[in-house]
Design an enzyme around this catalytic site. Structure first.
Site, short mmCIF file in Angstrom:
data_model
loop_
_atom_site.label_atom_id
_atom_site.label_comp_id
_atom_site.label_asym_id
_atom_site.label_seq_id
_atom_site.Cartn_x
_atom_site.Cartn_y
_atom_site.Cartn_z
N LEU A 8 0.82 -1.21 0.12
CA LEU A 8 0.13 0.18 -0.06
C LEU A 8 0.65 1.39 0.00
O LEU A 8 1.46 1.51 0.90
CB LEU A 8 -0.87 0.04 1.12
CG LEU A 8 -1.79 -1.17 1.53
CD1 LEU A 8 -2.68 -1.36 2.52
CD2 LEU A 8 -2.37 -1.47 0.14
N ALA A 9 0.82 1.91 -1.10
CA ALA A 9 1.79 3.02 -1.34
C ALA A 9 1.06 4.19 -1.92
O ALA A 9 1.71 4.90 -2.74
CB ALA A 9 2.72 2.56 -2.04
N ALA A 10 -0.25 4.61 -1.67
CA ALA A 10 -1.00 5.37 -2.36
C ALA A 10 -1.25 6.74 -1.60
O ALA A 10 -1.38 7.96 -2.18
CB ALA A 10 -2.43 4.88 -3.06
N GLY A 11 -0.85 6.81 -0.24
CA GLY A 11 -0.96 8.19 0.40
C GLY A 11 0.01 9.22 0.22
O GLY A 11 0.89 8.97 -0.45
N ARG A 15 1.53 13.79 7.36
CA ARG A 15 2.22 14.13 8.59
C ARG A 15 3.69 14.38 8.59
O ARG A 15 4.39 14.71 9.34
CB ARG A 15 2.07 13.05 9.40
CG ARG A 15 0.67 12.75 10.26
CD ARG A 15 0.31 11.85 10.90
NE ARG A 15 -0.03 10.91 10.00
CZ ARG A 15 -0.38 9.39 10.27
NH1 ARG A 15 -0.72 9.11 11.61
NH2 ARG A 15 -0.62 8.40 9.38
N TYR A 365 44.54 22.69 -8.22
CA TYR A 365 43.31 22.32 -8.71
C TYR A 365 43.55 21.48 -10.00
O TYR A 365 44.29 22.02 -10.81
CB TYR A 365 42.39 23.76 -9.07
CG TYR A 365 41.20 23.25 -10.10
CD1 TYR A 365 40.10 22.29 -9.44
CD2 TYR A 365 40.99 23.77 -11.46
CE1 TYR A 365 39.14 22.32 -10.40
CE2 TYR A 365 39.87 23.60 -12.21
CZ TYR A 365 39.10 22.54 -11.62
OH TYR A 365 37.95 22.33 -12.26
N ASN A 376 54.92 14.70 -11.22
CA ASN A 376 54.99 15.63 -9.83
C ASN A 376 54.26 16.74 -10.18
O ASN A 376 55.03 17.56 -10.90
CB ASN A 376 56.50 15.64 -9.22
CG ASN A 376 56.34 16.48 -8.19
OD1 ASN A 376 56.22 15.69 -6.81
ND2 ASN A 376 56.41 17.37 -7.76
C1 UD1 Z 1 -2.22 1.73 9.58
C2 UD1 Z 1 -2.96 0.80 10.13
C3 UD1 Z 1 -3.04 0.38 11.62
C4 UD1 Z 1 -1.58 0.08 11.88
C5 UD1 Z 1 -0.38 1.18 11.30
C6 UD1 Z 1 0.77 0.20 11.33
C7 UD1 Z 1 -5.44 0.94 8.97
C8 UD1 Z 1 -6.55 1.52 9.03
N1 UD1 Z 1 -4.52 1.30 10.02
O1 UD1 Z 1 -2.67 2.95 10.17
O2 UD1 Z 1 -3.90 -0.43 12.25
O3 UD1 Z 1 -1.10 0.28 13.06
O4 UD1 Z 1 -0.93 1.33 9.92
O5 UD1 Z 1 1.84 1.13 10.72
O6 UD1 Z 1 -5.32 0.24 8.28
N2 UD1 Z 1 -2.59 3.92 2.03
C9 UD1 Z 1 -3.26 3.95 0.84
N3 UD1 Z 1 -4.47 4.33 0.61
C10 UD1 Z 1 -5.29 4.80 1.56
C11 UD1 Z 1 -4.78 5.23 2.75
C12 UD1 Z 1 -3.33 4.71 3.05
O7 UD1 Z 1 -2.25 3.30 0.07
O8 UD1 Z 1 -6.12 5.32 1.05
C13 UD1 Z 1 -1.19 3.71 2.43
C14 UD1 Z 1 -0.30 4.77 2.69
O9 UD1 Z 1 0.37 5.42 1.68
C15 UD1 Z 1 0.80 3.93 3.65
C16 UD1 Z 1 -0.34 2.76 4.42
O10 UD1 Z 1 -1.36 2.60 3.48
O11 UD1 Z 1 1.69 3.44 3.05
C17 UD1 Z 1 -0.80 3.01 5.76
O12 UD1 Z 1 -1.53 4.23 5.71
P1 UD1 Z 1 -1.38 5.09 7.11
O13 UD1 Z 1 -2.21 6.34 6.82
O14 UD1 Z 1 0.01 5.43 7.33
O15 UD1 Z 1 -2.01 4.33 8.20
P2 UD1 Z 1 -1.75 4.37 9.84
O16 UD1 Z 1 -2.49 5.53 10.28
O17 UD1 Z 1 -0.42 4.40 10.09
CA CA Z 2 1.61 4.34 8.70
#
Ligand code: UD1
Ligand code: CA
Length: 461
Positions: A8-11, A15, A365, A376
């Site tokens: 999961l890497a869409a966020g 923060r 230089y 040298n």
């Molecule tokens: C999440 C978990 C939490 C866990 C923690 C561990 C959920 C609801 N919560 O919280 O229980 O303890 O990770 O690190 O799953 N992402 C998407 N699409 C979205 C939202 C998120 O791809 O719509 C990706 C983000 O890019 C990120 C990852 O999912 O890499 C986790 O999202 P993040 O918002 O960091 O979740 P946490 O609040 O850390």
């Molecule tokens: Ca996280």
């Protein structure tokens, strides 16, 4: 049994307070998402699907060739994110590991253990958990009196009892693939964040009568999730220790491993000694028996065996065996330093090839030049390579001698066995065995002292 991985890497990573998307922040020279995919590759999955959204192009760029991609248009939560991978995975028999892209410290061994535990238990879902000393921000694992996992409660949704729980969701799960994608449409978003939580799948499956469980890992630090810069620094510290410990196991000595900052892909030979406050980055390779002293910074460079780097900066350059540089010198990109070459103090070199056993000892230089062997270069020599518009090249042949304080104005060729007298400004080519001298002549005037005004207050006669 087929194995799949969803990353999961869409966020965006709000923060982080950054223009750079969160999973692209680096830990020891590698983006977090590359660390995650690297660990996932270790379980030898049949397919990895990375869910991208914010910064999709950039994330796909760093993972090219290592992952398939699914696109999440709006960041509606981790459950919605996994859902976007359904086209690539739904309906296939197998086990699916889901991992968040912001947890860079997981090892392949841990993910493998989770897989094995999950299959052995015959679970529909297994969450990887850890006991966190400070669980703030993580989802909490809620169990019944018998210790069975009931559900996961997010920080923002938990009541005070639930938030006392220290066992956390590391963000990694193993699912029966078909059951995962059958359960996801049942996930709702009536929670504090209005998001579709992946974590809710556990409770959904359990209430459908499926087996759900947890695999608790012994070491919390491996599960560190990076949401802000503080956690990024913590993750870097942990990764750094891992990297340096491994180098020590392979025969590298550190004066102070706590202050040696070495990137993930750096290679170092045995019996090399690294002092404190050393930075070694990128794709650098260092040979055996080298000595890298405090304050050195080496980036994307290749260093041979028995090389000494004394408090110097080296970028995209090469130093062959038995050469040395420093203190306080700078090898800028494309400096090729030959075998046994000595580069001394306060020397800057750029885009230059320096042949074996040549010496460039002090305050010099060298830019855009080809130097032969056994030369040298005297103190304070300047290779004047720039006319304000373009750079020109200088060649110096084998065994030549460049006297101190000389300026070689490019383009110019100095043959082998040529001698340049000190303080010469050389603008014309110099032939083999010739001496060039290009400076004002010295004239000595006898008894001139007495004609000088300052002789008036001379009380010594
Ligand atoms: C999440 C978990 C939490 C866990 C923690 C561990 C959920 C609801 N919560 O919280 O229980 O303890 O990770 O690190 O799953 N992402 C998407 N699409 C979205 C939202 C998120 O791809 O719509 C990706 C983000 O890019 C990120 C990852 O999912 O890499 C986790 O999202 P993040 O918002 O960091 O979740 P946490 O609040 O850390
Ligand atoms: Ca996280």
């Amino acid at each position: 049994m087929k194995k799949f991985v969803v990353v999961l890497a869409a966020g965006k990573g709000t923060r982080m307070k950054s223009k750079l998307y969160k999973v692209l922040h680096e830990v020891c020279g590698k983006t977090m998402v590359e660390h995650v995919v690297g660990a996932a590759q270790g379980v030898q999955p049949d397919k990895i699907v990375t869910v991208v959204g914010m910064g999709a192009e950039e994330v796909e760029q760093v993972l090219k060739g290592k992952s398939d991609f699914a696109f999440q248009k709006k960041q509606l939560g981790t459950g919605d994110a996994v859902m976007t991978a359904s086209k690539k995975l739904a309906g296939q028999a197998g086990a699916t590991l889901v991992i968040t892209g912001d947890t860079p410290l997981f090892t392949s061994a841990t993910l493998q253990n989770l897989f094995e535990y999950h299959l052995k238990k015959g679970n529909a879902a297994t969450v990887l958990t850890a006991e966190a000393p400070a669980p703030l921000g993580y989802g909490r694992i809620i169990r019944d009196d018998q210790g069975n996992v009931l559900r996961i409660v997010e920080q923002k949704d938990g009541n005070s009892e639930e938030l006392k729980v220290k066992e956390i969701n590391t963000g990694v799960f193993c699912f029966d693939n078909e059951k995962l994608f059958a359960a996801l449409p049942h996930v709702g978003n009536s929670n504090a964040q209005g998001e579709y939580y992946l974590t809710d799948v556990l409770e959904i499956l359990r209430t459908q009568g499926e087996r759900v469980g947890a695999y608790k890992m012994p070491d919390f630090s491996e599960s560190l999730g990076v949401n802000d810069r503080l956690a990024l620094a913590q993750a870097t510290k942990i990764m750094q220790k891992r990297i340096n410990d491994e180098h020590m196991r392979m025969g590298v000595s550190f004066a102070d491993p706590e202050t040696a900052y070495i990137d993930t892909d750096v290679k170092i030979g045995s019996d090399t000694i690294i002092e404190g406050n050393v930075v070694i980055k990128g794709k650098t390779m260092i040979g055996s028996n080298c000595y890298i002293t405090a304050g050195s910074r080496i980036v994307d460079s290749k260093i041979g065996d028995n090389v000494t780097v004394t408090s110097s900066t080296i970028e995209q350059s090469q130093m062959d065996n038995n050469s040395d540089v420093g203190p306080n010198s700078h090898l800028r990109p494309n400096s090729l330093i030959g075998d046994g070459v000595h580069i001394g103090n306060f020397v800057e070199i750029k885009n230059a090839k320096i042949g074996a056993n040549t010496k460039v000892g002090h305050l010099t230089y060298v830019g855009d030049a080809t130097l032969g062997k056994d030369i040298n270069i005297g103190c304070g020599t300047i290779f004047a390579n720039y006319d304000g518009v373009k750079k020109d090249h200088t060649t110096v042949g084998d065994r030549s001698f460049i006297g101190s304080g000389s300026t070689l104005v490019a383009p110019v060729k100095i043959a082998d066995h040529a001698f340049i007298a000190a303080d010469s400004t050389i603008t014309k080519d110099v032939a083999r065995y010739d001496m060039a001298i290009a400076r004002g002549r010295q004239i000595n005037k006898a008894d001139y002292w007495h004609k000088l005004p300052l002789s008036q207050n001379d009380d010594w006669k």
